[in-house]
Design a protein around this motif. Structure first.
Motif, PDB file in Angstrom:
ATOM      1  N   ALA A 107      18.386  85.461 -67.440  1.00 32.16           N
ATOM      2  CA  ALA A 107      18.364  86.636 -66.569  1.00 32.16           C
ATOM      3  C   ALA A 107      19.661  86.572 -65.766  1.00 32.16           C
ATOM      4  CB  ALA A 107      17.144  86.589 -65.657  1.00 32.16           C
ATOM      5  N   ARG A 108      20.280  87.726 -65.467  1.00 31.68           N
ATOM      6  CA  ARG A 108      21.613  87.768 -64.867  1.00 31.68           C
ATOM      7  C   ARG A 108      21.586  88.558 -63.571  1.00 31.68           C
ATOM      8  NH1 ARG A 108      22.953  89.904 -70.635  1.00 31.68           N
ATOM      9  NH2 ARG A 108      22.231  91.743 -69.584  1.00 31.68           N
ATOM     10  N   PHE A 109      22.445  88.144 -62.625  1.00 30.93           N
ATOM     11  CA  PHE A 109      22.426  88.752 -61.296  1.00 30.93           C
ATOM     12  C   PHE A 109      23.822  88.871 -60.701  1.00 30.93           C
ATOM     13  CE2 PHE A 109      18.705  86.317 -62.259  1.00 30.93           C
ATOM     14  CZ  PHE A 109      17.703  87.260 -62.092  1.00 30.93           C
ATOM     15  N   ASP A 110      24.028  89.946 -59.926  1.00 33.68           N
ATOM     16  CA  ASP A 110      25.288  90.137 -59.208  1.00 33.68           C
ATOM     17  C   ASP A 110      25.145  89.772 -57.735  1.00 33.68           C
ATOM     18  OD1 ASP A 110      23.786  92.246 -58.254  1.00 33.68           O
ATOM     19  OD2 ASP A 110      25.246  93.785 -58.751  1.00 33.68           O
ATOM     20  N   SER A 111      24.058  89.133 -57.386  1.00 34.42           N
ATOM     21  CA  SER A 111      23.773  88.754 -56.006  1.00 34.42           C
ATOM     22  C   SER A 111      22.790  87.586 -56.011  1.00 34.42           C
ATOM     23  CB  SER A 111      23.159  89.953 -55.268  1.00 34.42           C
ATOM     24  OG  SER A 111      22.484  89.549 -54.109  1.00 34.42           O
ATOM     25  N   ILE A 112      23.048  86.590 -55.179  1.00 33.87           N
ATOM     26  CA  ILE A 112      22.131  85.463 -55.097  1.00 33.87           C
ATOM     27  C   ILE A 112      20.851  85.863 -54.354  1.00 33.87           C
ATOM     28  CG2 ILE A 112      21.877  83.030 -54.450  1.00 33.87           C
ATOM     29  CD1 ILE A 112      24.008  83.749 -56.690  1.00 33.87           C
ATOM     30  N   VAL A 113      20.951  86.814 -53.449  1.00 32.45           N
ATOM     31  CA  VAL A 113      19.746  87.329 -52.790  1.00 32.45           C
ATOM     32  C   VAL A 113      18.828  87.951 -53.845  1.00 32.45           C
ATOM     33  CG1 VAL A 113      18.867  89.062 -51.175  1.00 32.45           C
ATOM     34  CG2 VAL A 113      20.813  87.635 -50.523  1.00 32.45           C
ATOM     35  N   GLU A 114      19.384  88.747 -54.759  1.00 36.23           N
ATOM     36  CA  GLU A 114      18.580  89.347 -55.824  1.00 36.23           C
ATOM     37  C   GLU A 114      18.015  88.272 -56.753  1.00 36.23           C
ATOM     38  OE1 GLU A 114      20.312  93.825 -56.364  1.00 36.23           O
ATOM     39  OE2 GLU A 114      21.289  92.254 -57.526  1.00 36.23           O
ATOM     40  N   LEU A 115      18.820  87.268 -57.085  1.00 35.84           N
ATOM     41  CA  LEU A 115      18.362  86.170 -57.923  1.00 35.84           C
ATOM     42  C   LEU A 115      17.153  85.482 -57.282  1.00 35.84           C
ATOM     43  CD1 LEU A 115      20.402  83.435 -59.690  1.00 35.84           C
ATOM     44  CD2 LEU A 115      18.770  82.767 -57.955  1.00 35.84           C
ATOM     45  N   ALA A 116      17.248  85.169 -55.986  1.00 34.53           N
ATOM     46  CA  ALA A 116      16.161  84.471 -55.291  1.00 34.53           C
ATOM     47  C   ALA A 116      14.884  85.323 -55.254  1.00 34.53           C
ATOM     48  CB  ALA A 116      16.593  84.088 -53.886  1.00 34.53           C
ATOM     49  N   THR A 117      15.028  86.619 -55.022  1.00 32.54           N
ATOM     50  CA  THR A 117      13.874  87.519 -54.990  1.00 32.54           C
ATOM     51  C   THR A 117      13.225  87.610 -56.372  1.00 32.54           C
ATOM     52  OG1 THR A 117      14.884  88.780 -53.207  1.00 32.54           O
ATOM     53  CG2 THR A 117      13.129  89.872 -54.446  1.00 32.54           C
ATOM     54  N   TYR A 118      14.042  87.779 -57.407  1.00 32.95           N
ATOM     55  CA  TYR A 118      13.564  87.852 -58.788  1.00 32.95           C
ATOM     56  C   TYR A 118      12.825  86.570 -59.162  1.00 32.95           C
ATOM     57  CZ  TYR A 118      14.078  88.692 -63.891  1.00 32.95           C
ATOM     58  OH  TYR A 118      13.874  88.896 -65.235  1.00 32.95           O
ATOM     59  N   LEU A 119      13.414  85.420 -58.815  1.00 36.04           N
ATOM     60  CA  LEU A 119      12.792  84.133 -59.126  1.00 36.04           C
ATOM     61  C   LEU A 119      11.432  84.008 -58.444  1.00 36.04           C
ATOM     62  CD1 LEU A 119      12.753  81.311 -60.334  1.00 36.04           C
ATOM     63  CD2 LEU A 119      14.139  80.545 -58.391  1.00 36.04           C
ATOM     64  N   GLU A 120      11.365  84.375 -57.199  1.00 38.23           N
ATOM     65  CA  GLU A 120      10.101  84.286 -56.472  1.00 38.23           C
ATOM     66  C   GLU A 120       9.027  85.160 -57.123  1.00 38.23           C
ATOM     67  OE1 GLU A 120       8.421  85.486 -52.081  1.00 38.23           O
ATOM     68  OE2 GLU A 120      10.442  84.651 -52.197  1.00 38.23           O
ATOM     69  N   GLU A 121       9.401  86.393 -57.490  1.00 43.14           N
ATOM     70  CA  GLU A 121       8.441  87.301 -58.131  1.00 43.14           C
ATOM     71  C   GLU A 121       7.994  86.768 -59.490  1.00 43.14           C
ATOM     72  OE1 GLU A 121      10.605  90.979 -58.241  1.00 43.14           O
ATOM     73  OE2 GLU A 121      10.234  91.398 -56.128  1.00 43.14           O
ATOM     74  N   ARG A 122       8.923  86.260 -60.286  1.00 41.18           N
ATOM     75  CA  ARG A 122       8.575  85.761 -61.619  1.00 41.18           C
ATOM     76  C   ARG A 122       7.748  84.483 -61.533  1.00 41.18           C
ATOM     77  NH1 ARG A 122      10.673  90.039 -61.449  1.00 41.18           N
ATOM     78  NH2 ARG A 122      11.396  91.228 -63.211  1.00 41.18           N
ATOM     79  N   THR A 123       8.033  83.647 -60.562  1.00 36.98           N
ATOM     80  CA  THR A 123       7.250  82.428 -60.379  1.00 36.98           C
ATOM     81  C   THR A 123       5.802  82.778 -60.059  1.00 36.98           C
ATOM     82  OG1 THR A 123       9.210  81.223 -59.654  1.00 36.98           O
ATOM     83  CG2 THR A 123       7.083  80.277 -59.064  1.00 36.98           C
TER      84      THR A 123
END
Length: 188
Positions: free
Chosen positions: A85-101
């Motif tokens: 999964a790819r991201f242009d923002s670490i804030v978005e990465l962290a949010t995505y990870l939390e939701e997927r977890t």
């Protein structure tokens, strides 16, 4: 009359048949994706150029400021393509990870832009300071080993962002100069 060593021939046939069975089982396991080893394939960061888009906002990653990131999950997620999964923002990465977890996805590896290893630039536009983006594979480091500057005056693609550094001293120096707090991966 020549003597027949029937016992030796039987052993030879068993060896040949056993070898064929072993090769067939190995080939079948390879086709099924099971090499008998429960360890997942190793993951490496990839370049996020060539029009790669963010899995949250859809923006072309290389066209925007700030840190980028990648997440590899077990079970081939995201299922719509090979790779992370790819991201242009670490804030978005962290949010995505939390939701997927929360959905039960298992993280295998996470990579983020390592501002300790790249020559980054700061650019001011309309009173806002932005940090440059780096999308080449060599610019990424293991996200779990990085220190992050949070709440600094420097922004990324989506506004305020977490700026990662593989060396904690670099993160502290960045925070001293641009404000913010230094946090670990678990502190995000």
């Amino acid at each position: 009359m020549t003597g027949c060593d029937c016992a030796g021939t039987a052993r030879s046939r068993r060896r040949v048949l056993g070898g064929i069975a072993a090769v067939a089982a190995g080939g079948l396991a390879g086709c099924l994706g099971d090499d008998g080893d429960d360890e997942p394939e190793p993951t490496q960061p990839i370049a996020l150029g060539d029009g790669a888009t963010c899995d949250v906002c859809g923006m072309v990653i290389e066209e925007h400021f700030g840190p980028a990131g990648q997440l590899y999950f077990a079970d081939g997620e995201p299922a719509d393509r090979d790779g992370p999964a790819r991201f242009d923002s670490i804030v978005e990465l962290a949010t995505y990870l939390e939701e997927r977890t929360r959905r039960g996805w298992e993280l295998r590896a996470a990579f983020v832009t390592d501002y300790s290893s790249v020559d980054y630039d700061l650019e001011e536009r309309n009173g806002t300071t932005y940090v440059s983006s780096h999308v080449e594979a060599s610019a990424f480091a293991d996200a779990t080993d990085c220190s992050y500057v949070v709440d600094s005056a420097v922004e990324g693609a989506m506004g305020p962002d977490y700026v990662p550094f593989s060396r904690e001293a670099d993160a502290a120096a960045f925070a001293d100069e641009h404000g913010g707090d230094v946090r670990s991966w678990d502190g995000l």
